[in-house]
Design an enzyme around this catalytic site. Structure first.
Site, PDB file in Angstrom:
ATOM      1  N   SER A   9       0.852  -1.191   0.000  1.00  0.00           N
ATOM      2  CA  SER A   9       0.000   0.000   0.000  1.00  0.00           C
ATOM      3  C   SER A   9       0.884   1.235   0.000  1.00  0.00           C
ATOM      4  CB  SER A   9      -0.888   0.011   1.246  1.00  0.00           C
ATOM      5  OG  SER A   9      -1.325   1.331   1.487  1.00  0.00           O
ATOM      6  N   HIS A  34      -1.137  -1.298  -4.366  1.00  0.00           N
ATOM      7  CA  HIS A  34      -2.408  -0.957  -3.720  1.00  0.00           C
ATOM      8  C   HIS A  34      -2.472   0.554  -3.472  1.00  0.00           C
ATOM      9  CE1 HIS A  34      -5.947  -1.963  -1.227  1.00  0.00           C
ATOM     10  NE2 HIS A  34      -5.526  -1.029  -0.396  1.00  0.00           N
ATOM     11  N   ASP A  36      -4.663   3.656  -1.962  1.00  0.00           N
ATOM     12  CA  ASP A  36      -5.748   3.984  -1.033  1.00  0.00           C
ATOM     13  C   ASP A  36      -6.284   5.379  -1.303  1.00  0.00           C
ATOM     14  OD1 ASP A  36      -5.999   1.675   0.701  1.00  0.00           O
ATOM     15  OD2 ASP A  36      -3.941   2.111   1.294  1.00  0.00           O
ATOM     16  N   MET A  38      -8.963   8.183  -0.277  1.00  0.00           N
ATOM     17  CA  MET A  38      -9.820   8.589   0.852  1.00  0.00           C
ATOM     18  C   MET A  38     -10.300  10.015   0.635  1.00  0.00           C
ATOM     19  SD  MET A  38      -7.599   7.133   4.036  1.00  0.00           S
ATOM     20  CE  MET A  38      -6.713   5.562   3.945  1.00  0.00           C
ATOM     21  N   HIS A  67      -8.315   1.120  -4.176  1.00  0.00           N
ATOM     22  CA  HIS A  67      -9.252   0.908  -3.064  1.00  0.00           C
ATOM     23  C   HIS A  67      -9.937   2.232  -2.757  1.00  0.00           C
ATOM     24  CE1 HIS A  67      -9.505  -0.246   1.532  1.00  0.00           C
ATOM     25  NE2 HIS A  67     -10.696  -0.129   0.971  1.00  0.00           N
ATOM     26  N   MET A  69     -12.111   4.461  -0.743  1.00  0.00           N
ATOM     27  CA  MET A  69     -12.784   4.686   0.548  1.00  0.00           C
ATOM     28  C   MET A  69     -13.448   6.043   0.466  1.00  0.00           C
ATOM     29  SD  MET A  69      -9.748   3.137   2.880  1.00  0.00           S
ATOM     30  CE  MET A  69      -8.573   3.260   1.536  1.00  0.00           C
ATOM     31  N   MET A 138     -11.518  -5.742   5.232  1.00  0.00           N
ATOM     32  CA  MET A 138     -10.704  -4.819   6.038  1.00  0.00           C
ATOM     33  C   MET A 138     -10.427  -5.445   7.400  1.00  0.00           C
ATOM     34  SD  MET A 138     -10.002  -2.179   4.216  1.00  0.00           S
ATOM     35  CE  MET A 138      -9.133  -1.316   5.523  1.00  0.00           C
ATOM     36  N   GLY A 143      -9.006   4.148   6.989  1.00  0.00           N
ATOM     37  CA  GLY A 143      -8.716   5.563   7.247  1.00  0.00           C
ATOM     38  C   GLY A 143      -7.242   5.867   7.406  1.00  0.00           C
ATOM     39  N   PHE A 144      -6.515   4.962   8.044  1.00  0.00           N
ATOM     40  CA  PHE A 144      -5.105   5.253   8.320  1.00  0.00           C
ATOM     41  C   PHE A 144      -4.258   3.994   8.223  1.00  0.00           C
ATOM     42  CE2 PHE A 144      -7.755   8.302  10.492  1.00  0.00           C
ATOM     43  CZ  PHE A 144      -7.180   9.502  10.132  1.00  0.00           C
ATOM     44  N   GLY A 145      -3.008   4.182   7.832  1.00  0.00           N
ATOM     45  CA  GLY A 145      -2.050   3.086   7.887  1.00  0.00           C
ATOM     46  C   GLY A 145      -1.550   2.928   9.312  1.00  0.00           C
ATOM     47  N   GLY A 146      -0.854   1.836   9.557  1.00  0.00           N
ATOM     48  CA  GLY A 146      -0.167   1.667  10.838  1.00  0.00           C
ATOM     49  C   GLY A 146      -1.042   1.316  12.030  1.00  0.00           C
ATOM     50  N   ASP A 171      -6.588  -6.276   4.284  1.00  0.00           N
ATOM     51  CA  ASP A 171      -5.965  -4.952   4.306  1.00  0.00           C
ATOM     52  C   ASP A 171      -6.032  -4.365   5.713  1.00  0.00           C
ATOM     53  OD1 ASP A 171      -5.068  -2.416   3.685  1.00  0.00           O
ATOM     54  OD2 ASP A 171      -6.774  -1.888   2.411  1.00  0.00           O
ATOM     55  N   GLY A 172      -4.866  -4.117   6.293  1.00  0.00           N
ATOM     56  CA  GLY A 172      -4.792  -3.431   7.587  1.00  0.00           C
ATOM     57  C   GLY A 172      -4.073  -4.249   8.638  1.00  0.00           C
ATOM     58  N   GLY A 173      -2.960  -3.717   9.115  1.00  0.00           N
ATOM     59  CA  GLY A 173      -2.235  -4.377  10.210  1.00  0.00           C
ATOM     60  C   GLY A 173      -1.582  -5.691   9.833  1.00  0.00           C
ATOM     61  N   GLY A 193       1.221  -1.975   4.147  1.00  0.00           N
ATOM     62  CA  GLY A 193       1.805  -0.637   4.011  1.00  0.00           C
ATOM     63  C   GLY A 193       3.011  -0.490   4.911  1.00  0.00           C
TER      64      GLY A 193
HETATM   65  C1  DX5 Z   1      -6.338   1.645   5.526  1.00  0.00           C
HETATM   66  C2  DX5 Z   1      -5.855   1.326   4.125  1.00  0.00           C
HETATM   67  C3  DX5 Z   1      -4.722   0.374   4.106  1.00  0.00           C
HETATM   68  C4  DX5 Z   1      -3.501   0.811   4.835  1.00  0.00           C
HETATM   69  C5  DX5 Z   1      -2.785  -0.393   5.325  1.00  0.00           C
HETATM   70  O1  DX5 Z   1      -7.504   2.383   5.463  1.00  0.00           O
HETATM   71  O2  DX5 Z   1      -6.887   0.775   3.361  1.00  0.00           O
HETATM   72  O3  DX5 Z   1      -4.403  -0.042   2.794  1.00  0.00           O
HETATM   73  O4  DX5 Z   1      -2.638   1.598   4.073  1.00  0.00           O
HETATM   74  O5  DX5 Z   1      -1.726   0.031   6.082  1.00  0.00           O
HETATM   75  P1  DX5 Z   1      -0.966  -0.900   7.119  1.00  0.00           P
HETATM   76  O6  DX5 Z   1      -0.420  -2.056   6.364  1.00  0.00           O
HETATM   77  O7  DX5 Z   1       0.053   0.022   7.636  1.00  0.00           O
HETATM   78  O8  DX5 Z   1      -1.984  -1.314   8.158  1.00  0.00           O
HETATM   79 ZN    ZN Z   2      -6.429  -0.201   1.325  1.00  0.00          ZN
END
Ligand code: DX5
Ligand code: ZN
Length: 211
Positions: A9, A34, A36, A38, A67, A69, A138, A143-146, A171-173, A193
């Site tokens: 991502s 990927h 994102d 938003m 993706h 959002m 999901m 909304g956010f990475g990390g 996707d996520g974590g 990501g």
């Molecule tokens: C979150 C995004 C993800 C995000 C994943 O809303 O859709 O794609 O970037 O980030 P990590 O891998 O850091 O959780």
């Molecule tokens: Zn995503």
């Protein structure tokens, strides 16, 4: 077993050298890119739009996995399709008429994905499963990475794999600890990501995520 595909991502990439970051993950063995998107309405954050997709399209041969959002995704399908997206994923929660948006994405000859938030019941996507190429589950609130992986989502992946034979993306974590869990439940496309772009050795992380 389907081949496990890795989709870095770019949200966690260094945007001041985005083209180079994409080339680097491609060289490191990534399968998809990927992206994102938003809008500050469907999710609290704002990221990028079709202009960026268009400018990174020539940089890589990899499939561009977009993706969305965003609210009212139907308004933006044409621009994302023309910018060079290969697969366009919308959120089931953002769409009152999901069948219409699937048709719209197909009209532009793109692959179709539908995504569900962690708290959304799998039943909400069942009526359109036969029409889509991919379900994006999901594993954090979008909304956010990390963010931290939500373990409750594992059951949903397992349930879905029993009734859906095409691509299941998560996707996520996702990191070296959570990737084997989602793969065991039946996911075959792994978005990551922070765990990739936050590392010094992209190739080694991508290899470990693939299992
Ligand atoms: C979150 C995004 C993800 C995000 C994943 O809303 O859709 O794609 O970037 O980030 P990590 O891998 O850091 O959780
Ligand atoms: Zn995503």
């Amino acid at each position: 077993m389907q081949k496990v595909l890795i989709a870095p991502s770019i949200l966690s990439a260094n945007f001041s050298k985005l083209g180079q970051e994409i080339k680097d993950v491609e060289k490191a063995g990534a399968d998809w890119i990927h992206v994102d998107v938003m809008d500050g309405h469907f999710v609290p954050n704002i990221t990028i739009g079709p202009v960026v997709v268009k400018s990174i399209r020539p940089v890589t041969k990899l499939l561009m996995d977009v993706h969305l959002m965003i609210k009212n995704p139907e308004r933006y399908i044409e621009s994302f399709a023309k910018a060079g997206s290969d697969i366009i994923t919308f959120h089931i929660e953002a769409e009152e008429d999901p069948k219409e948006i699937v048709k719209l994405i197909r009209y532009f000859k793109k692959k179709v994905g539908v995504s569900i938030r962690p708290k959304t019941d799998m039943k909400s996507v069942e009526p359109i499963l036969a029409m889509v190429d991919m379900v994006l589950v999901m594993t954090v609130e979008p909304g956010f990475g990390g963010q931290e992986f939500i373990f409750d989502c594992l059951d949903k992946i397992e349930l879905l794999r029993k009734i859906f034979k095409k691509d299941i993306e998560v996707d996520g974590g996702i990191n070296e600890t959570t990737a084997p869990e989602v793969i065991r439940k039946g996911a075959n496309v792994i978005v990551a990501g922070t765990s990739i772009f936050g590392s010094k050795d992209y190739a080694s992380v991508i290899k470990k995520l693939r299992g």
